[in-house]
Scaffold this active site. Structure first.
Site, PDB file in Angstrom:
ATOM      1  CB  SER A   1      93.900  21.569  -8.976  1.00 35.93           C
ATOM      2  OG  SER A   1      92.635  21.546  -9.632  1.00 35.93           O
TER       3      SER A   1
ATOM      4  CE1 TYR B   1      92.535  26.263  -6.719  1.00 41.57           C
ATOM      5  CE2 TYR B   1      91.928  25.055  -8.707  1.00 41.57           C
ATOM      6  CZ  TYR B   1      92.191  25.079  -7.348  1.00 41.57           C
ATOM      7  OH  TYR B   1      92.128  23.909  -6.613  1.00 41.57           O
TER       8      TYR B   1
HETATM    9  N1  LIG Z   1      87.973  20.988  -3.351  1.00 38.66           N
HETATM   10  C1  LIG Z   1      88.294  20.791  -4.640  1.00 38.66           C
HETATM   11  O1  LIG Z   1      87.423  20.629  -5.499  1.00 38.66           O
HETATM   12  C2  LIG Z   1      89.739  20.734  -5.046  1.00 38.66           C
HETATM   13  C3  LIG Z   1      90.045  20.225  -6.310  1.00 38.66           C
HETATM   14  C4  LIG Z   1      91.384  20.167  -6.709  1.00 38.66           C
HETATM   15  C5  LIG Z   1      92.377  20.598  -5.864  1.00 38.66           C
HETATM   16  N2  LIG Z   1      92.043  21.107  -4.635  1.00 38.66           N
HETATM   17  C6  LIG Z   1      93.137  21.569  -3.795  1.00 38.66           C
HETATM   18  O2  LIG Z   1      93.172  20.807  -2.615  1.00 38.66           O
HETATM   19  C7  LIG Z   1      93.762  21.570  -1.553  1.00 38.66           C
HETATM   20  C8  LIG Z   1      92.851  21.531  -0.356  1.00 38.66           C
HETATM   21  O3  LIG Z   1      91.627  22.110  -0.744  1.00 38.66           O
HETATM   22  P1  LIG Z   1      90.236  21.791  -0.009  1.00 38.66           P
HETATM   23  O4  LIG Z   1      89.240  21.562  -1.065  1.00 38.66           O
HETATM   24  O5  LIG Z   1      90.438  20.791   1.061  1.00 38.66           O
HETATM   25  O6  LIG Z   1      89.956  23.239   0.586  1.00 38.66           O
HETATM   26  P2  LIG Z   1      89.361  23.685   1.987  1.00 38.66           P
HETATM   27  O7  LIG Z   1      89.120  25.134   1.830  1.00 38.66           O
HETATM   28  O8  LIG Z   1      88.256  22.785   2.396  1.00 38.66           O
HETATM   29  O9  LIG Z   1      90.566  23.408   2.994  1.00 38.66           O
HETATM   30  C9  LIG Z   1      91.731  24.119   2.879  1.00 38.66           C
HETATM   31  C10 LIG Z   1      92.402  24.181   4.232  1.00 38.66           C
HETATM   32  O10 LIG Z   1      93.562  24.969   4.067  1.00 38.66           O
HETATM   33  C11 LIG Z   1      93.602  25.959   5.086  1.00 38.66           C
HETATM   34  N3  LIG Z   1      94.324  27.125   4.588  1.00 38.66           N
HETATM   35  C12 LIG Z   1      93.885  28.093   3.747  1.00 38.66           C
HETATM   36  N4  LIG Z   1      94.838  29.010   3.576  1.00 38.66           N
HETATM   37  C13 LIG Z   1      95.899  28.622   4.312  1.00 38.66           C
HETATM   38  C14 LIG Z   1      97.167  29.177   4.552  1.00 38.66           C
HETATM   39  N5  LIG Z   1      97.526  30.337   4.013  1.00 38.66           N
HETATM   40  N6  LIG Z   1      98.031  28.509   5.358  1.00 38.66           N
HETATM   41  C15 LIG Z   1      97.653  27.330   5.934  1.00 38.66           C
HETATM   42  N7  LIG Z   1      96.449  26.782   5.765  1.00 38.66           N
HETATM   43  C16 LIG Z   1      95.581  27.412   4.958  1.00 38.66           C
HETATM   44  C17 LIG Z   1      92.152  26.246   5.412  1.00 38.66           C
HETATM   45  O11 LIG Z   1      92.002  26.812   6.706  1.00 38.66           O
HETATM   46  C18 LIG Z   1      91.528  24.871   5.279  1.00 38.66           C
HETATM   47  O12 LIG Z   1      91.574  24.155   6.492  1.00 38.66           O
HETATM   48  C19 LIG Z   1      93.967  22.977  -2.132  1.00 38.66           C
HETATM   49  O13 LIG Z   1      95.293  23.115  -2.545  1.00 38.66           O
HETATM   50  C20 LIG Z   1      93.025  22.997  -3.320  1.00 38.66           C
HETATM   51  O14 LIG Z   1      93.437  23.934  -4.299  1.00 38.66           O
HETATM   52  C21 LIG Z   1      90.757  21.175  -4.205  1.00 38.66           C
END
Ligand SMILES: NC(=O)c1ccc[n+]([C@@H]2O[C@H](COP(=O)([O-])OP(=O)(O)OC[C@H]3O[C@@H](n4cnc5c(N)ncnc54)[C@H](O)[C@@H]3O)[C@@H](O)[C@H]2O)c1
Length: 293
Positions: free
Chosen positions: A141, A154
């Site tokens: 991130s 985080y």
């Molecule tokens: N959304 C944002 O603003 C953002 C920004 C920077 C980084 N990220 C990172 O991107 C990645 C994806 O995030 P997102 O925004 O798509 O989130 P999201 O919550 O929409 O999707 C995350 C997915 O991961 C799955 N998940 C959660 N825990 C899990 C586990 N223990 N094992 C397997 N699957 C699991 C969930 O069921 C979901 O389908 C994460 O690592 C998050 O930290 C997100």
């Protein structure tokens, strides 16, 4: 790396950024996409959607907090398709709060945001090193390069994820292993309050406004996104982030910054740390003020 014909595994592929990456890799010609998610039904739904569009795909339940689950996914992918070319360690969670957060919650976010990346690399590296080729894409991130207002767990775990990705690139790059580290700011997903079908909507359809006023999960983080730098710089749609990933893989570029401004913030942080901390304290104060405390 040329994605055409490659076997791709994506954790957290049942929703958000992972789901968009699954679609983007399939569209870019991947030979197969293995969608792994703690929500096994969601993983299968994404895989079924890809198959309906003529792609090869497998949906598997996997809790990345458990190494055995990651190993099982790797074994299943190799059994089905012979090898894994690209492993995207993308599943991640956020836990709001500071040092008062209970150790059990620190453990949980550490397991999912960091240790799972260690487990993935441990599971796929031996075969990749033997072939002299393979690609690890670790989702961290912008919080891993800068910070996350409102969540020490985080900020800390994402910094660790960036550090591991850099270490893997340095240590195994000359042996043919490519590593990319995905570092977006705000993305419109369930994590930031988006409804599940949000990535079907257009990026211009009031999404940024939705992000700033979206439902609060109770931990205040979605509100923090709204007022923070991430909120001001705009929320991206998952498909836009996935497109940045595909582009970076073609270039074999380490750092994937779907919000390019993050590179500038990182330079400012590195070159003028006290000034950067002062400015971040102002952002923190704005957020507290907007929260009425
Ligand atoms: N959304 C944002 O603003 C953002 C920004 C920077 C980084 N990220 C990172 O991107 C990645 C994806 O995030 P997102 O925004 O798509 O989130 P999201 O919550 O929409 O999707 C995350 C997915 O991961 C799955 N998940 C959660 N825990 C899990 C586990 N223990 N094992 C397997 N699957 C699991 C969930 O069921 C979901 O389908 C994460 O690592 C998050 O930290 C997100």
């Amino acid at each position: 790396m040329d994605i055409n014909g490659r076997i791709v595994v994506i954790t957290g592929g049942g929703g958000g950024i992972g789901r968009a990456m699954a679609a983007a890799f399939a569209a870019a010609g991947a030979g197969a996409v293995v969608v792994a998610d703690i929500d096994g039904d969601a993983a299968e739904r994404v895989a079924a959607g890809l198959r309906a569009n003529g792609h090869e795909a497998l949906g598997l339940r996997c809790d990345v907090a458990h190494e055995a689950d990651t190993i099982a996914v790797v074994d299943a992918a190799v059994a089905a398709y012979g090898q894994i070319d690209i492993f995207c360690a993308n599943a991640g969670i956020v836990v709001a709060g500071g040092v008062e957060v209970l150790d059990a919650e620190w453990e949980r976010i550490w397991d999912i945001n960091v240790r799972s990346h260690v487990h993935a690399a441990r599971a796929v590296l031996p075969a990749m090193l033997e072939r002299g080729e393979g690609y690890l894409i670790n989702t961290a991130s912008a919080a891993g390069l800068l910070t996350q207002i409102g969540s020490a767990p985080y900020a800390v775990t994402k910094h660790a994820a960036v550090a591991l990705a850099e270490w893997l690139s340095i240590t195994h790059g000359d042996a043919g292993i490519r590593v990319s580290c995905l570092c977006p700011q705000g993305v419109w997903t369930a994590m930031t309050g988006a409804p599940d079908d949000a990535d079907d909507a257009g990026a211009e359809d009031g999404v940024a406004e939705g992000a700033t006023t979206g439902g609060d999960s109770g931990d205040g983080l979605q509100r923090d996104f709204a007022v923070s730098t991430a909120g001001r710089d705009g929320m991206l749609m998952p498909a836009e982030v996935a497109a940045a990933v595909i582009e970076a893989v073609a270039d074999e570029r380490f750092l994937i910054l779907p919000h390019p401004i993050v590179a500038e913030y990182e330079v400012r942080r590195a070159s003028e740390r006290d000034g950067w901390l002062r400015r971040m304290r102002r952002v923190h104060a704005m957020i507290r003020a907007s929260a009425g405390g």
